[in-house]
Design a protein around this motif. Structure first.
Motif, PDB file in Angstrom:
ATOM      1  N   ASP A 176      -6.728 -16.903   0.920  1.00  0.00           N
ATOM      2  CA  ASP A 176      -7.837 -16.712  -0.013  1.00  0.00           C
ATOM      3  C   ASP A 176      -9.175 -17.058   0.632  1.00  0.00           C
ATOM      4  OD1 ASP A 176      -6.008 -15.959  -1.991  1.00  0.00           O
ATOM      5  OD2 ASP A 176      -5.771 -18.036  -2.678  1.00  0.00           O
ATOM      6  N   VAL A 177      -9.197 -18.135   1.403  1.00  0.00           N
ATOM      7  CA  VAL A 177     -10.427 -18.543   2.080  1.00  0.00           C
ATOM      8  C   VAL A 177     -10.819 -17.516   3.135  1.00  0.00           C
ATOM      9  CG1 VAL A 177     -11.490 -20.323   3.522  1.00  0.00           C
ATOM     10  CG2 VAL A 177     -10.024 -20.983   1.610  1.00  0.00           C
ATOM     11  N   VAL A 178      -9.850 -17.029   3.890  1.00  0.00           N
ATOM     12  CA  VAL A 178     -10.128 -16.005   4.911  1.00  0.00           C
ATOM     13  C   VAL A 178     -10.617 -14.718   4.239  1.00  0.00           C
ATOM     14  CG1 VAL A 178      -9.090 -14.557   6.701  1.00  0.00           C
ATOM     15  CG2 VAL A 178      -8.598 -17.007   6.640  1.00  0.00           C
ATOM     16  N   ALA A 179     -10.060 -14.365   3.095  1.00  0.00           N
ATOM     17  CA  ALA A 179     -10.516 -13.172   2.372  1.00  0.00           C
ATOM     18  C   ALA A 179     -11.973 -13.324   1.937  1.00  0.00           C
ATOM     19  CB  ALA A 179      -9.623 -12.911   1.159  1.00  0.00           C
ATOM     20  N   LYS A 180     -12.366 -14.518   1.492  1.00  0.00           N
ATOM     21  CA  LYS A 180     -13.763 -14.765   1.119  1.00  0.00           C
ATOM     22  C   LYS A 180     -14.667 -14.658   2.351  1.00  0.00           C
ATOM     23  CE  LYS A 180     -12.753 -17.792  -2.755  1.00  0.00           C
ATOM     24  NZ  LYS A 180     -12.776 -19.182  -3.237  1.00  0.00           N
ATOM     25  N   ALA A 181     -14.215 -15.219   3.474  1.00  0.00           N
ATOM     26  CA  ALA A 181     -14.991 -15.123   4.718  1.00  0.00           C
ATOM     27  C   ALA A 181     -15.121 -13.668   5.143  1.00  0.00           C
ATOM     28  CB  ALA A 181     -14.333 -15.947   5.822  1.00  0.00           C
ATOM     29  N   ALA A 182     -14.062 -12.894   5.007  1.00  0.00           N
ATOM     30  CA  ALA A 182     -14.094 -11.472   5.368  1.00  0.00           C
ATOM     31  C   ALA A 182     -15.114 -10.733   4.523  1.00  0.00           C
ATOM     32  CB  ALA A 182     -12.709 -10.854   5.202  1.00  0.00           C
ATOM     33  N   SER A 183     -15.136 -11.027   3.235  1.00  0.00           N
ATOM     34  CA  SER A 183     -16.090 -10.383   2.341  1.00  0.00           C
ATOM     35  C   SER A 183     -17.526 -10.730   2.742  1.00  0.00           C
ATOM     36  CB  SER A 183     -15.827 -10.825   0.900  1.00  0.00           C
ATOM     37  OG  SER A 183     -16.783 -10.288   0.038  1.00  0.00           O
ATOM     38  N   LEU A 214     -18.567 -11.741   5.783  1.00  0.00           N
ATOM     39  CA  LEU A 214     -18.885 -11.133   7.081  1.00  0.00           C
ATOM     40  C   LEU A 214     -19.154  -9.644   6.967  1.00  0.00           C
ATOM     41  CD1 LEU A 214     -16.504 -12.911   9.618  1.00  0.00           C
ATOM     42  CD2 LEU A 214     -18.992 -13.034   9.523  1.00  0.00           C
ATOM     43  N   LYS A 215     -18.409  -8.952   6.110  1.00  0.00           N
ATOM     44  CA  LYS A 215     -18.615  -7.508   5.958  1.00  0.00           C
ATOM     45  C   LYS A 215     -20.004  -7.200   5.439  1.00  0.00           C
ATOM     46  CE  LYS A 215     -13.825  -6.186   5.420  1.00  0.00           C
ATOM     47  NZ  LYS A 215     -12.745  -5.784   4.532  1.00  0.00           N
ATOM     48  N   GLY A 216     -20.536  -8.080   4.598  1.00  0.00           N
ATOM     49  CA  GLY A 216     -21.856  -7.856   4.035  1.00  0.00           C
ATOM     50  C   GLY A 216     -22.990  -8.453   4.853  1.00  0.00           C
ATOM     51  N   CYS A 217     -22.647  -9.109   5.950  1.00  0.00           N
ATOM     52  CA  CYS A 217     -23.656  -9.802   6.751  1.00  0.00           C
ATOM     53  C   CYS A 217     -24.076  -8.931   7.933  1.00  0.00           C
ATOM     54  CB  CYS A 217     -23.089 -11.128   7.254  1.00  0.00           C
ATOM     55  SG  CYS A 217     -24.260 -12.098   8.201  1.00  0.00           S
ATOM     56  N   ARG A 227     -25.564  -8.018  13.670  1.00  0.00           N
ATOM     57  CA  ARG A 227     -24.135  -7.726  13.827  1.00  0.00           C
ATOM     58  C   ARG A 227     -23.961  -6.568  14.798  1.00  0.00           C
ATOM     59  NH1 ARG A 227     -19.501  -8.219   9.734  1.00  0.00           N
ATOM     60  NH2 ARG A 227     -17.849  -7.207  10.895  1.00  0.00           N
ATOM     61  N   THR A 228     -23.013  -6.679  15.693  1.00  0.00           N
ATOM     62  CA  THR A 228     -22.764  -5.604  16.658  1.00  0.00           C
ATOM     63  C   THR A 228     -21.963  -4.498  15.975  1.00  0.00           C
ATOM     64  OG1 THR A 228     -20.773  -6.689  17.475  1.00  0.00           O
ATOM     65  CG2 THR A 228     -22.819  -7.185  18.620  1.00  0.00           C
ATOM     66  N   ALA A 229     -22.184  -3.281  16.428  1.00  0.00           N
ATOM     67  CA  ALA A 229     -21.544  -2.120  15.806  1.00  0.00           C
ATOM     68  C   ALA A 229     -20.046  -2.065  16.104  1.00  0.00           C
ATOM     69  CB  ALA A 229     -22.213  -0.840  16.277  1.00  0.00           C
ATOM     70  N   GLY A 230     -19.662  -2.398  17.332  1.00  0.00           N
ATOM     71  CA  GLY A 230     -18.257  -2.319  17.712  1.00  0.00           C
ATOM     72  C   GLY A 230     -17.610  -3.678  17.734  1.00  0.00           C
ATOM     73  N   ASN A 231     -16.319  -3.694  17.469  1.00  0.00           N
ATOM     74  CA  ASN A 231     -15.581  -4.949  17.488  1.00  0.00           C
ATOM     75  C   ASN A 231     -14.156  -4.628  17.919  1.00  0.00           C
ATOM     76  OD1 ASN A 231     -14.071  -7.221  16.880  1.00  0.00           O
ATOM     77  ND2 ASN A 231     -15.245  -7.699  15.057  1.00  0.00           N
ATOM     78  N   LYS A 232     -13.778  -5.087  19.096  1.00  0.00           N
ATOM     79  CA  LYS A 232     -12.448  -4.792  19.617  1.00  0.00           C
ATOM     80  C   LYS A 232     -11.579  -6.038  19.675  1.00  0.00           C
ATOM     81  CE  LYS A 232     -14.270  -1.003  22.289  1.00  0.00           C
ATOM     82  NZ  LYS A 232     -14.935  -0.663  23.498  1.00  0.00           N
ATOM     83  N   ILE A 233     -11.894  -7.026  18.856  1.00  0.00           N
ATOM     84  CA  ILE A 233     -11.157  -8.283  18.866  1.00  0.00           C
ATOM     85  C   ILE A 233      -9.802  -8.081  18.213  1.00  0.00           C
ATOM     86  CG2 ILE A 233     -11.149 -10.664  18.032  1.00  0.00           C
ATOM     87  CD1 ILE A 233     -14.256 -10.422  18.016  1.00  0.00           C
ATOM     88  N   GLY A 263      -6.666 -13.628   9.464  1.00  0.00           N
ATOM     89  CA  GLY A 263      -7.901 -13.806  10.210  1.00  0.00           C
ATOM     90  C   GLY A 263      -8.910 -12.697  10.015  1.00  0.00           C
ATOM     91  N   ILE A 264     -10.141 -13.020  10.374  1.00  0.00           N
ATOM     92  CA  ILE A 264     -11.249 -12.075  10.374  1.00  0.00           C
ATOM     93  C   ILE A 264     -12.182 -12.484  11.507  1.00  0.00           C
ATOM     94  CG2 ILE A 264     -12.562 -13.406   8.667  1.00  0.00           C
ATOM     95  CD1 ILE A 264     -12.601  -9.559   9.021  1.00  0.00           C
ATOM     96  N   ALA A 265     -12.799 -11.522  12.160  1.00  0.00           N
ATOM     97  CA  ALA A 265     -13.713 -11.829  13.264  1.00  0.00           C
ATOM     98  C   ALA A 265     -14.890 -10.867  13.245  1.00  0.00           C
ATOM     99  CB  ALA A 265     -12.984 -11.733  14.602  1.00  0.00           C
ATOM    100  N   ALA A 266     -16.015 -11.331  13.777  1.00  0.00           N
ATOM    101  CA  ALA A 266     -17.212 -10.496  13.889  1.00  0.00           C
ATOM    102  C   ALA A 266     -18.073 -11.033  15.017  1.00  0.00           C
ATOM    103  CB  ALA A 266     -17.999 -10.495  12.586  1.00  0.00           C
ATOM    104  N   CYS A 267     -18.903 -10.151  15.575  1.00  0.00           N
ATOM    105  CA  CYS A 267     -19.807 -10.543  16.646  1.00  0.00           C
ATOM    106  C   CYS A 267     -21.246 -10.203  16.263  1.00  0.00           C
ATOM    107  CB  CYS A 267     -19.457  -9.818  17.943  1.00  0.00           C
ATOM    108  SG  CYS A 267     -17.829 -10.233  18.593  1.00  0.00           S
TER     109      CYS A 267
END
Length: 103
Positions: free
Chosen positions: A9-16, A18-21, A33-39, A47-51
């Motif tokens: 649930d916490v990771v889902a909130k973080a994902a939400s 990050l998607k809007g950030c 935020r970078t356009a591509g993400n190959k993590i 998990g969720i990740a962003a650069c």
């Protein structure tokens, strides 16, 4: 440990979030935020990740969780490839620790 929440649930909130950030500011620098993400995220944990980038630096962040535990890890590099490379290695160590926890 999360006393009343599940890691997924916490990771889902973080994902939400990050998607809007699209950008953030830190100590006067504006990161976008970078356009591509190959993590590649570890499969046994949620998990969720962003650069995000600023001139000459890329910062990558990941939120990883299992059961009642969530951890954040981050890396920095001179370019996206380097930052992602470091993040994947850091996530491998975190994944190893999280796998030992009850789901």
């Amino acid at each position: 440990m999360l006393p009343r929440q599940r890691a997924e649930d916490v990771v889902a909130k973080a994902a939400s979030t990050l998607k809007g950030c699209a950008s953030y500011s830190d100590h006067g620098d504006s990161y976008r935020r970078t356009a591509g993400n190959k993590i590649e995220l570890p499969a046994p944990v949620k998990g969720i990740a962003a650069c995000f980038a600023v001139s000459g630096t890329v910062n990558c962040f990941a939120y990883l969780g299992r059961g009642g535990v969530v951890t954040t890890v981050s890396s920095m590099g001179v370019d996206q490839r380097t930052a992602e490379w470091w993040l994947e290695r850091i996530m491998a160590a975190a994944e190893h620790r999280l796998e030992g926890l009850p789901a």
